[in-house]
Design a protein around this motif. Structure first.
Motif, PDB file in Angstrom:
ATOM      1  N   LYS A   1       0.831  -1.208   0.000  1.00  0.00           N
ATOM      2  CA  LYS A   1       0.000   0.000   0.000  1.00  0.00           C
ATOM      3  C   LYS A   1       0.866   1.260   0.000  1.00  0.00           C
ATOM      4  O   LYS A   1       0.570   2.227  -0.690  1.00  0.00           O
TER       5      LYS A   1
ATOM      6  N   ALA B   1       2.216   1.864  -3.371  1.00  0.00           N
ATOM      7  CA  ALA B   1       1.157   2.311  -4.274  1.00  0.00           C
ATOM      8  C   ALA B   1       0.883   3.805  -4.151  1.00  0.00           C
ATOM      9  O   ALA B   1       0.351   4.416  -5.073  1.00  0.00           O
TER      10      ALA B   1
ATOM     11  N   TYR C   1       3.707  -9.258  -6.835  1.00  0.00           N
ATOM     12  CA  TYR C   1       2.963  -8.026  -6.575  1.00  0.00           C
ATOM     13  C   TYR C   1       3.708  -6.778  -7.052  1.00  0.00           C
ATOM     14  O   TYR C   1       3.087  -5.763  -7.335  1.00  0.00           O
TER      15      TYR C   1
ATOM     16  N   ILE D   1       4.276  -1.506  -9.268  1.00  0.00           N
ATOM     17  CA  ILE D   1       3.222  -2.404  -8.825  1.00  0.00           C
ATOM     18  C   ILE D   1       2.670  -3.125 -10.047  1.00  0.00           C
ATOM     19  O   ILE D   1       2.333  -2.492 -11.051  1.00  0.00           O
TER      20      ILE D   1
ATOM     21  N   THR E   1      -0.055  -5.829 -12.071  1.00  0.00           N
ATOM     22  CA  THR E   1      -1.516  -5.979 -12.117  1.00  0.00           C
ATOM     23  C   THR E   1      -1.994  -6.762 -10.900  1.00  0.00           C
ATOM     24  O   THR E   1      -2.981  -6.390 -10.259  1.00  0.00           O
TER      25      THR E   1
ATOM     26  N   ASN F   1      -1.931  -4.471  -7.925  1.00  0.00           N
ATOM     27  CA  ASN F   1      -3.060  -3.530  -7.946  1.00  0.00           C
ATOM     28  C   ASN F   1      -4.356  -4.211  -7.541  1.00  0.00           C
ATOM     29  O   ASN F   1      -5.181  -3.625  -6.832  1.00  0.00           O
ATOM     30  N   GLU F   2      -4.550  -5.446  -7.981  1.00  0.00           N
ATOM     31  CA  GLU F   2      -5.759  -6.190  -7.582  1.00  0.00           C
ATOM     32  C   GLU F   2      -5.780  -6.428  -6.081  1.00  0.00           C
ATOM     33  O   GLU F   2      -6.837  -6.308  -5.446  1.00  0.00           O
TER      34      GLU F   2
ATOM     35  N   ILE G   1      -4.397  -4.540  -3.806  1.00  0.00           N
ATOM     36  CA  ILE G   1      -4.681  -3.256  -3.161  1.00  0.00           C
ATOM     37  C   ILE G   1      -6.172  -2.951  -3.224  1.00  0.00           C
ATOM     38  O   ILE G   1      -6.758  -2.485  -2.245  1.00  0.00           O
TER      39      ILE G   1
END
Length: 92
Positions: free
Chosen positions: A7, A10, A43, A79, A81, A84-85, A87
């Protein structure tokens, strides 16, 4: 704790392992281990860059290959895909 690191990445802000360690209340070695775990799990992925200080007059501030002796290694975490999923799932 891994998801806290994900996180944090991100958010897109610049950081150092030292800063992240302080934020999480762990040592820098633990941050490095968590980053490697996130990478192994798919990730995040690493993009190595070499930043030139400009003292060699190469005309390029960021190069993939070294141009002078006054360079410093920079790691940029991206990050994936899958990351992101994960998160998005945390946000629900």
């Amino acid at each position: 704790m891994l998801m806290k690191v994900l996180k944090r990445l991100a958010q897109g802000d610049r950081y150092s392992n030292k800063i992240m360690a302080r934020e999480l209340g762990v040592d820098e070695g633990m941050v490095e281990q968590m980053l490697m775990q996130l990478e192994r799990k798919g990730y995040i992925e690493k993009e190595d860059m070499v930043s030139c200080s400009g003292s060699c007059d190469c005309g390029n501030a960021t190069k993939k290959s070294g141009c002078c002796s006054s360079k410093s290694d920079i790691i940029i975490w991206k990050i994936t895909t899958k990351g992101n999923e994960a998160i998005l799932k945390m946000a629900k």
